[in-house]
Motif scaffolding. Structure first.
Motif, PDB file in Angstrom:
ATOM      1  N   ILE A 121       1.200  -1.168  -0.099  1.00 26.43           N
ATOM      2  CA  ILE A 121      -0.254   0.488  -0.287  1.00 26.43           C
ATOM      3  C   ILE A 121       0.986   1.271  -0.073  1.00 26.43           C
ATOM      4  CG2 ILE A 121      -1.494   1.654   1.054  1.00 26.43           C
ATOM      5  CD1 ILE A 121      -2.594  -1.141   2.079  1.00 26.43           C
ATOM      6  N   VAL A 122       2.028   0.996   1.070  1.00 27.24           N
ATOM      7  CA  VAL A 122       2.549   2.649   0.895  1.00 27.24           C
ATOM      8  C   VAL A 122       3.677   2.192   1.877  1.00 27.24           C
ATOM      9  CG1 VAL A 122       0.981   3.627   2.813  1.00 27.24           C
ATOM     10  CG2 VAL A 122       2.332   4.851   2.031  1.00 27.24           C
ATOM     11  N   GLU A 123       5.262   2.802   1.614  1.00 28.21           N
ATOM     12  CA  GLU A 123       5.926   2.767   2.454  1.00 28.21           C
ATOM     13  C   GLU A 123       6.229   4.117   2.940  1.00 28.21           C
ATOM     14  OE1 GLU A 123      10.703   3.514   2.846  1.00 28.21           O
ATOM     15  OE2 GLU A 123       9.980   3.275   0.977  1.00 28.21           O
ATOM     16  N   ILE A 124       6.755   4.510   4.358  1.00 30.10           N
ATOM     17  CA  ILE A 124       6.556   5.898   4.864  1.00 30.10           C
ATOM     18  C   ILE A 124       7.681   6.660   5.154  1.00 30.10           C
ATOM     19  CG2 ILE A 124       4.737   5.436   5.899  1.00 30.10           C
ATOM     20  CD1 ILE A 124       5.318   5.287   8.653  1.00 30.10           C
ATOM     21  N   GLY A 125       8.435   5.259   5.523  1.00 28.82           N
ATOM     22  CA  GLY A 125      10.224   5.951   5.418  1.00 28.82           C
ATOM     23  C   GLY A 125      10.866   5.119   6.105  1.00 28.82           C
ATOM     24  N   GLY A 126      11.948   5.407   7.152  1.00 29.43           N
ATOM     25  CA  GLY A 126      12.338   4.775   8.223  1.00 29.43           C
ATOM     26  C   GLY A 126      13.657   5.177   9.007  1.00 29.43           C
ATOM     27  N   VAL A 252      16.511   0.059   8.959  1.00 25.50           N
ATOM     28  CA  VAL A 252      15.387  -0.120   8.954  1.00 25.50           C
ATOM     29  C   VAL A 252      13.753   0.865   8.080  1.00 25.50           C
ATOM     30  CG1 VAL A 252      13.988  -0.943  11.251  1.00 25.50           C
ATOM     31  CG2 VAL A 252      16.191  -0.809  10.505  1.00 25.50           C
ATOM     32  N   TRP A 253      13.129   0.408   6.961  1.00 26.46           N
ATOM     33  CA  TRP A 253      11.955   1.232   6.856  1.00 26.46           C
ATOM     34  C   TRP A 253      10.513   0.305   7.065  1.00 26.46           C
ATOM     35  CZ3 TRP A 253       9.053  -2.775   4.014  1.00 26.46           C
ATOM     36  CH2 TRP A 253      10.501  -4.155   3.806  1.00 26.46           C
ATOM     37  N   TYR A 254      10.057   0.949   7.464  1.00 28.34           N
ATOM     38  CA  TYR A 254       8.139   0.522   7.617  1.00 28.34           C
ATOM     39  C   TYR A 254       7.249   0.784   6.366  1.00 28.34           C
ATOM     40  CZ  TYR A 254      10.470   0.645  11.908  1.00 28.34           C
ATOM     41  OH  TYR A 254      11.982   0.770  12.618  1.00 28.34           O
ATOM     42  N   SER A 255       6.278  -0.417   6.329  1.00 29.77           N
ATOM     43  CA  SER A 255       5.195  -0.081   5.173  1.00 29.77           C
ATOM     44  C   SER A 255       4.179  -0.579   5.198  1.00 29.77           C
ATOM     45  CB  SER A 255       6.001  -0.591   3.765  1.00 29.77           C
ATOM     46  OG  SER A 255       6.310  -1.967   3.784  1.00 29.77           O
ATOM     47  N   TYR A 256       2.856  -0.768   4.636  1.00 25.21           N
ATOM     48  CA  TYR A 256       2.131  -0.886   4.879  1.00 25.21           C
ATOM     49  C   TYR A 256       1.621  -2.269   3.885  1.00 25.21           C
ATOM     50  CZ  TYR A 256       1.535   1.647   9.298  1.00 25.21           C
ATOM     51  OH  TYR A 256       2.136   2.301  10.111  1.00 25.21           O
ATOM     52  N   ALA A 257       0.986  -3.050   4.147  1.00 23.00           N
ATOM     53  CA  ALA A 257       0.166  -4.098   3.306  1.00 23.00           C
ATOM     54  C   ALA A 257      -1.167  -4.363   3.136  1.00 23.00           C
ATOM     55  CB  ALA A 257       1.437  -4.986   2.830  1.00 23.00           C
ATOM     56  N   ALA A 258      -1.532  -5.437   2.411  1.00 23.07           N
ATOM     57  CA  ALA A 258      -3.114  -5.707   2.853  1.00 23.07           C
ATOM     58  C   ALA A 258      -3.220  -7.047   1.387  1.00 23.07           C
ATOM     59  CB  ALA A 258      -3.967  -5.120   1.927  1.00 23.07           C
ATOM     60  N   GLY A 299       2.417   2.406  -4.765  1.00 25.39           N
ATOM     61  CA  GLY A 299       2.057   1.944  -6.488  1.00 25.39           C
ATOM     62  C   GLY A 299       3.558   0.554  -6.653  1.00 25.39           C
ATOM     63  N   ASP A 300       3.559   0.533  -8.164  1.00 20.27           N
ATOM     64  CA  ASP A 300       4.832   0.419  -8.910  1.00 20.27           C
ATOM     65  C   ASP A 300       6.393   0.214  -8.641  1.00 20.27           C
ATOM     66  OD1 ASP A 300       3.225  -0.633 -10.659  1.00 20.27           O
ATOM     67  OD2 ASP A 300       3.392   0.582 -12.047  1.00 20.27           O
ATOM     68  N   GLU A 301       6.627   1.558  -7.719  1.00 16.36           N
ATOM     69  CA  GLU A 301       8.007   2.150  -6.680  1.00 16.36           C
ATOM     70  C   GLU A 301       7.552   1.466  -5.920  1.00 16.36           C
ATOM     71  OE1 GLU A 301       9.599   6.482  -5.824  1.00 16.36           O
ATOM     72  OE2 GLU A 301       7.845   6.087  -5.561  1.00 16.36           O
ATOM     73  N   LEU A 302       6.960   1.596  -5.607  1.00 21.08           N
ATOM     74  CA  LEU A 302       6.613   0.702  -3.216  1.00 21.08           C
ATOM     75  C   LEU A 302       7.310  -0.976  -4.176  1.00 21.08           C
ATOM     76  CD1 LEU A 302       6.799   0.000  -0.744  1.00 21.08           C
ATOM     77  CD2 LEU A 302       4.479   0.099  -0.804  1.00 21.08           C
ATOM     78  N   LYS A 303       6.508  -1.059  -5.066  1.00 26.55           N
ATOM     79  CA  LYS A 303       6.536  -2.854  -5.392  1.00 26.55           C
ATOM     80  C   LYS A 303       7.981  -3.308  -6.029  1.00 26.55           C
ATOM     81  CE  LYS A 303       1.984  -3.594  -7.053  1.00 26.55           C
ATOM     82  NZ  LYS A 303       0.495  -3.324  -8.074  1.00 26.55           N
ATOM     83  N   LYS A 307      11.152  -5.625  -4.367  1.00 25.55           N
ATOM     84  CA  LYS A 307      11.134  -6.580  -4.388  1.00 25.55           C
ATOM     85  C   LYS A 307      13.316  -5.840  -4.544  1.00 25.55           C
ATOM     86  CE  LYS A 307      11.633  -9.797  -7.790  1.00 25.55           C
ATOM     87  NZ  LYS A 307      13.480  -9.840  -8.384  1.00 25.55           N
ATOM     88  N   ALA A 308      13.354  -5.389  -4.784  1.00 25.92           N
ATOM     89  CA  ALA A 308      14.478  -4.710  -4.464  1.00 25.92           C
ATOM     90  C   ALA A 308      15.325  -5.001  -3.442  1.00 25.92           C
ATOM     91  CB  ALA A 308      15.280  -3.456  -4.898  1.00 25.92           C
ATOM     92  N   GLU A 309      15.010  -5.167  -2.580  1.00 27.56           N
ATOM     93  CA  GLU A 309      15.283  -5.352  -0.822  1.00 27.56           C
ATOM     94  C   GLU A 309      15.383  -7.006  -0.998  1.00 27.56           C
ATOM     95  OE1 GLU A 309      15.754  -2.984   2.192  1.00 27.56           O
ATOM     96  OE2 GLU A 309      16.839  -2.869   0.187  1.00 27.56           O
ATOM     97  N   GLN A 310      14.139  -7.252  -1.348  1.00 23.00           N
ATOM     98  CA  GLN A 310      14.347  -9.279  -0.710  1.00 23.00           C
ATOM     99  C   GLN A 310      15.312  -9.222  -1.597  1.00 23.00           C
ATOM    100  OE1 GLN A 310      10.866 -11.097  -2.822  1.00 23.00           O
ATOM    101  NE2 GLN A 310      10.322 -11.782  -1.077  1.00 23.00           N
ATOM    102  N   ASP A 311      15.707  -9.219  -3.248  1.00 24.60           N
ATOM    103  CA  ASP A 311      16.488  -9.257  -3.792  1.00 24.60           C
ATOM    104  C   ASP A 311      17.665  -9.449  -3.257  1.00 24.60           C
ATOM    105  OD1 ASP A 311      14.868 -10.476  -5.386  1.00 24.60           O
ATOM    106  OD2 ASP A 311      15.454  -8.711  -7.129  1.00 24.60           O
ATOM    107  N   LYS A 312      18.137  -8.566  -2.513  1.00 22.85           N
ATOM    108  CA  LYS A 312      19.977  -7.409  -1.702  1.00 22.85           C
ATOM    109  C   LYS A 312      19.799  -8.880  -0.551  1.00 22.85           C
ATOM    110  CE  LYS A 312      19.415  -3.877   1.092  1.00 22.85           C
ATOM    111  NZ  LYS A 312      19.302  -2.186   1.136  1.00 22.85           N
TER     112      LYS A 312
END
Length: 326
Positions: A121-126, A252-258, A299-303, A307-312
Motif C-alpha cells: 500500500i505505502v512505505e513511509i520511510g524509516g 529499517v523501513w516501515y510500510s503497510y500492506a493488505a 504503487g509500482d515504485e513501492l513494488k 523486490k530490490a530489497e528482497q533480492d539484496k
C-alpha cells in the motif's frame, strides 16, 4: 447444441456476475464501514508499534472509522504476516510490513506465505542504522575496528537475532571491509547493545534512534550512520560513505500492506490517510529528531523497492548460508 434453456442460463450467469461485480465495487467505494486493524509483528513499544499508533489516530480521523492496533508478536513478525496473508481481502486487516518481515520471506524455508500474497500500500520511510563499537573492549575508531576484524580471530558482533537487519548489515559490512566476524545472537537489540556496552561483544549495527541514546555512554562509540547524510540526532557522527563504505546504506523501513485481492479503492484510501498522517507537522516534530527519515513510496515504485530489497537480502543470505528452518 444451443437451446433456449442454455441461453437463459448463460444470460442469468452473466447478469449474476455483473451484479456481484457491482456489489463488490460498491462495497469498496463505501469502505470503511467498520473498524480497521493494523497488525504489528512485534510487542508494544517497538518502532513499528509507536509509528503505527501515531498514524492510526490521524487515519481514523481521515477514514471516519477507528483504526486499531493489534500486536501479534512472534516468529520475527511471521505470526502477524501469516494472519494477514490469510485474512479476507476486504481492507479491514492491514499488515505493518517492515524490513525484518520482508527478510523472513527469503530466510525461512517453511514460511506459509510470500511477498506475492500481499498488495503493498505505502512505505513511509524509516531509520538508518548506526555502526556502534565497544570502547570497553578496546575499540574506539574505524581503524581499530578494522585491525580486529582482519585479525585471525576476527571481530565478535552482536545482533537482535539471526536474519535481522543488524545481522545481515554486519555481514555485508565485514565482507566489504575484507574482515571476518563471529556472530552472537541476542533476543533483541537492547540485549545486544547491553552486551556491547559490557565488553562482551565488539560491534553492532542498531538503529540510529537507538544509537543516539548511547552517544554519551563512555563504554561505546558510534562510528557511523548508514544514511546518505548525517542524522539530526547525531550531527557529529559521519556517514558510512564518509568513512569509506558507501555500499553500506541499509535502513529499517516501515510500510503497510493488505492481503492479495484487496480492492484498489481500499489501497488508494488507506494510502492517502497514512500519507496525510506522515506529512502532519506533529508527526515530523515527534519522529524527525529521532532520526526518522520520511520516504513515501506507493504503487509500482513501492513494488520495485520491495523486490530490490528482497533480492539484496537473498544475496547476502545465500552467499553466507544463513538459514532458519522454522
Amino acid at each position: 447444441m444451443i437451446t433456449r434453456r442454455n441461453v437463459l442460463l448463460g444470460t442469468t450467469a452473466a447478469i449474476s456476475a455483473g451484479l456481484l461485480t457491482r456489489v463488490s465495487d460498491a462495497r469498496a467505494a463505501e469502505w470503511p464501514v467498520r473498524p480497521i486493524t493494523i497488525n504489528i509483528g512485534n510487542a508494544p513499544g517497538g518502532d513499528d508499534d509507536t509509528l503505527s499508533r501515531f498514524l492510526a489516530q490521524t487515519a481514523s480521523e481521515e477514514l471516519g472509522q477507528p483504526v486499531v492496533i493489534e500486536n501479534r508478536a512472534g516468529g520475527s513478525t511471521t505470526v502477524a504476516g501469516n494472519a494477514v496473508a490469510g485474512a479476507k481481502p476486504d481492507g479491514y486487516n492491514i499488515l505493518c510490513l517492515i524490513t525484518a518481515g520482508l527478510v523472513q520471506t527469503v530466510l525461512r524455508d517453511n514460511l506459509q506465505y510470500g511477498l506475492d500474497d500481499f498488495v503493498p500500500i505505502v512505505e513511509i520511510g524509516g531509520y538508518p542504522l548506526a555502526l556502534i563499537v565497544s570502547a570497553k573492549a578496546g575499540i574506539t575508531s574505524i581503524d581499530e575496528l578494522m585491525a580486529v576484524a582482519k585479525s585471525p580471530d576476527g571481530v565478535t558482533f552482536a545482533s537482535g537475532g539471526v536474519g535481522t537487519v543488524g545481522h545481515l548489515t554486519s555481514t555485508m559490512f565485514l565482507k566489504e571491509a575484507g574482515g571476518k566476524g563471529v556472530h552472537v545472537s541476542y533476543k533483541n537489540n537492547p540485549e545486544g547493545i547491553q552486551a556491547l556496552a559490557g565488553g562482551f561483544t565488539q560491534m553492532i549495527f542498531a538503529s540510529a534512534r537507538e544509537a543516539a541514546l548511547l552517544k554519551d555512554d563512555p563504554n561505546v562509540r558510534v562510528l557511523a550512520v548508514t544514511s546518505p547524510a548525517r542524522t539530526a540526532n547525531m550531527p557529529n557522527v559521519p556517514t558510512t560513505a564518509e568513512i569509506g563504505y558507501p555500499q553500506i546504506n541499509a535502513r529499517v523501513w516501515y510500510s503497510y500492506a493488505a492481503p492479495k485481492g484487496v480492492p484498489d479503492e481500499v489501497v488508494t484510501k488507506f494510502s492517502a490517510a497514512i500519507v496525510k498522517g506522515v506529512k502532519d507537522p506533529k508527526f515530523q516534530e515527534r519522529f524527525t529528531p529521532l532520526s526518522f527519515q520520511t520516504d513515501i513510496k506507493t504503487g509500482d515504485e513501492l513494488k520495485a523497492f520491495l523486490k530490490a530489497e528482497q533480492d539484496k537480502f537473498r544475496k547476502v543470505i545465500t552467499e553466507n548460508n544463513i538459514r532458519l528452518n522454522n
